[in-house]
Every structure is written in structure tokens, then in C-alpha cells.
Scaffold this active site. Sequence first.
Site, mmCIF file in Angstrom:
data_model
loop_
_atom_site.group_PDB
_atom_site.id
_atom_site.type_symbol
_atom_site.label_atom_id
_atom_site.label_comp_id
_atom_site.label_asym_id
_atom_site.label_seq_id
_atom_site.Cartn_x
_atom_site.Cartn_y
_atom_site.Cartn_z
ATOM 1 N N GLY A 51 0.845 -1.347 0.141
ATOM 2 C CA GLY A 51 0.029 0.006 -0.003
ATOM 3 C C GLY A 51 0.995 1.300 -0.104
ATOM 4 N N ASP A 79 0.483 -8.553 2.095
ATOM 5 C CA ASP A 79 -0.547 -7.782 1.578
ATOM 6 C C ASP A 79 -1.458 -8.768 0.884
ATOM 7 O OD1 ASP A 79 -2.023 -5.827 -0.111
ATOM 8 O OD2 ASP A 79 -0.590 -4.394 0.967
ATOM 9 N N ASP A 88 -3.958 -12.644 3.301
ATOM 10 C CA ASP A 88 -4.858 -11.595 3.920
ATOM 11 C C ASP A 88 -4.459 -12.015 5.657
ATOM 12 O OD1 ASP A 88 -7.060 -10.701 5.038
ATOM 13 O OD2 ASP A 88 -8.355 -11.700 3.860
ATOM 14 N N VAL A 89 -4.208 -10.866 6.233
ATOM 15 C CA VAL A 89 -3.920 -10.944 7.527
ATOM 16 C C VAL A 89 -5.174 -11.110 8.567
ATOM 17 C CG1 VAL A 89 -3.791 -8.210 7.971
ATOM 18 C CG2 VAL A 89 -2.347 -9.668 9.253
ATOM 19 N N LYS A 93 -12.720 -6.182 9.290
ATOM 20 C CA LYS A 93 -11.980 -7.660 9.581
ATOM 21 C C LYS A 93 -10.816 -7.119 9.846
ATOM 22 C CE LYS A 93 -13.199 -11.509 7.790
ATOM 23 N NZ LYS A 93 -13.802 -12.344 6.614
ATOM 24 N N ASN A 135 -4.718 -10.977 14.809
ATOM 25 C CA ASN A 135 -3.976 -11.995 14.507
ATOM 26 C C ASN A 135 -2.367 -11.302 14.624
ATOM 27 O OD1 ASN A 135 -5.775 -13.866 13.830
ATOM 28 N ND2 ASN A 135 -5.989 -13.191 11.704
ATOM 29 N N GLY A 167 -1.487 -11.566 18.227
ATOM 30 C CA GLY A 167 -1.002 -13.007 18.887
ATOM 31 C C GLY A 167 0.043 -13.223 17.853
ATOM 32 N N TYR A 181 -14.851 2.042 9.348
ATOM 33 C CA TYR A 181 -13.361 2.168 9.434
ATOM 34 C C TYR A 181 -13.230 2.685 10.784
ATOM 35 C CZ TYR A 181 -8.871 4.331 8.467
ATOM 36 O OH TYR A 181 -7.384 4.915 8.243
#
Length: 321
Positions: A13, A34, A59-60, A94, A102, A105, A148
Amino acid sequence: MTQKRILITGAAGFLGSHLCDRFIKEGYHVIGMDNLITGDMRNIEHLMPLKNFEFYHKDVSKFVHVPGELHYILHFASPASPIDYLKIPIQTLKVGSLGTHNCLGLALAKKARILVASTSEVYGDPLVHPQDEEYWGNVNPVGPRGVYDEAKRFQEAITMAYNRFHGLETRIVRIFNTYGPRMRLNDGRALPAFVGQALSGKDLTVFGDGSQTRSFCYVDDLVDGIYRLLLSDYEMPVNIGNPIEISIKDFAEEIIKLTGTTQKIVYEPLPTDDPKQRKPNIEKAKAILGWEPNVSRVEGLKITYEYFKSLPEYNIVHKEF
Ligand code: UDP
């Protein structure tokens, strides 16, 4: 000394790719991640051949695994323009919530320090001006920007929970409007919209009466603030942005002057919950990080304009007119 390893989500990005550049320059091993929903591989193409750079197309918001040691994580994956939130609201929610969980963690498992990208949007349509970090905001949770704003507010809350409950080393940057090369020409934000319109012979669309204000920070300044914050000891949120405020109408006029276009300003309805004014109080960043922006808008806009002109999209668009 062992080389420090840093994971940067949202690496392809606008901000993520500039952060990759900075940490490569500082001698780090950079692992970029990304899912390329709003990112663009062109932003990191130049890094791909480097042995100090790796890229994961992932995808994180789903489970993430990164082999080997990690010393730092920068969580920068997220759509960040109002047009994108409208198009992909669920992914926006998400990545700010599940994606942050995630990353936290992973940071815990790797004993890494994590910095999360928060935003001036946590202040909503602010009733305090300029906005300091102690202000709690005026956010509409059910409006179009809520996906957002609330994801980012949740992000801050869960980050502080990991800090307090698990003793994780965390940092939170609240990013104000930022511009520079690698912004997407069609992401709907004011600067790329105005430049794109000027370049393709269209009138510049100012929303509302243009009296709403923003304060635009050049990307190199922002990246330097984030770099300093990551390496500092400070764990509460810090505003990073340029406190020089301008109305959107005056900003559109600056773009008209910069591009030399003969197009004019046309007025369109103000989007729902569009903040009326925004300007960071950066006293904390000054005192704690010894940071303040250095690049003037004239200088920064010139560099950004040259970048937009060099894009093939612009050249294709431009030829149609
Ligand atoms: N804006 C505008 N015309 C456009 C795009 C944006 O007048 O074509 C306005 C928008 O309504 C807002 C300001 O410019 O008041 C900054 O918008 P941007 O999307 O860049 O950032 P944000 O609203 O997230 O600060």
C-alpha cells in the site's frame, strides 16, 4: 549483532511500501504482507530482488504464520479512503479487528514489539480543535465511515488490552491526512481526485462548500515519525501529522495552480459524516519523539504531482481528452 526482522502488513500500500523502503534503508530484514485488495505490487517491485526483502501474498484477517524470528511488527493493512470503505466495508472491519488480533497474537508468540496504524478518524467529526490524544472523539458508529472508525477504535482497545494483560510491547500511531507518491490515482481522496481531474481535463469536485479543513502531511515526514515512535518507549497513542491546516476549497485552488489546468471548481454534496475540521496537536510527538514535519506543502505537492504524471494510468486517461 543479529539483523532485526520486521513484518509490515499492508506492505504494497501507500504507507506500507514507504515503510518497507525506510526499514530496508535502516538495515532491517523486511517481511512484507498484503492481500492486494487495495495494494499494488508496483509499489514494492523495486524491493523484490533484494535479499533483505520477502513478500507474502496473504490476508492478515485470516490466520497468519511467519517462520523464524520477528523483532517488530507494523500493522498497516487496511483500506484507508472513504470510497474504499463503501466498496469493501466488511474487509475494512475485519482487518482492523481480526487482522489486528492476529498480529497481536503473532507479536506475543514471537516476543515482538508491535506498532498499529490508527487514525485521526478515531476523533470522528471532532468537537475539540486541534485534536490532542486525550480527546475521545465524536464518532457515528452506524454511518458509512463507522466501519473504518470503529474498527480502528477497536484496534486501539485490543492493542492496549494485549499491552496490559499480556505485557506486550505496543505502540499506537494516530495518522492524520498524508499524501505523496504511491497514493492511488482513483482512491477517491481529495488530492488524487483533484490531480486526476486536472490531468484529464475535468472540473475539480469540491464536496460541500469546501470550508471543511484538513492538514496534509508529506509521506516522508510521517514515516520518520512512525520510525521514531516504534523505537521509543512510549506506549499510549501519538498523533503524527502536519498541523498546517487548509480548507478543501483553498486546497483545490492550490492544485489548479500547481497543474496549470484551465478547469474550474464544481461543488457536489458533502458525504455523510465528513469531518468539518481536522488538525493534529503534535506536542506529544515533539516532546517524546523530537519529531515535527519538515516538508512544505509546496515542495511535497510538486513531488507528488510529478509521480502522478509518470503513471501509465494518467497517460492513458490523458490521451482520451
Ligand atoms: N473531497 C472533495 N472532493 C473530492 C474528494 C474529497 O471535496 O473529490 C473532500 C472530502 O469531502 C473531505 C476532504 O476533501 O472533506 C478530504 O477528503 P479525503 O478523502 O482526502 O480524506 P478524509 O475525508 O478521510 O480526511
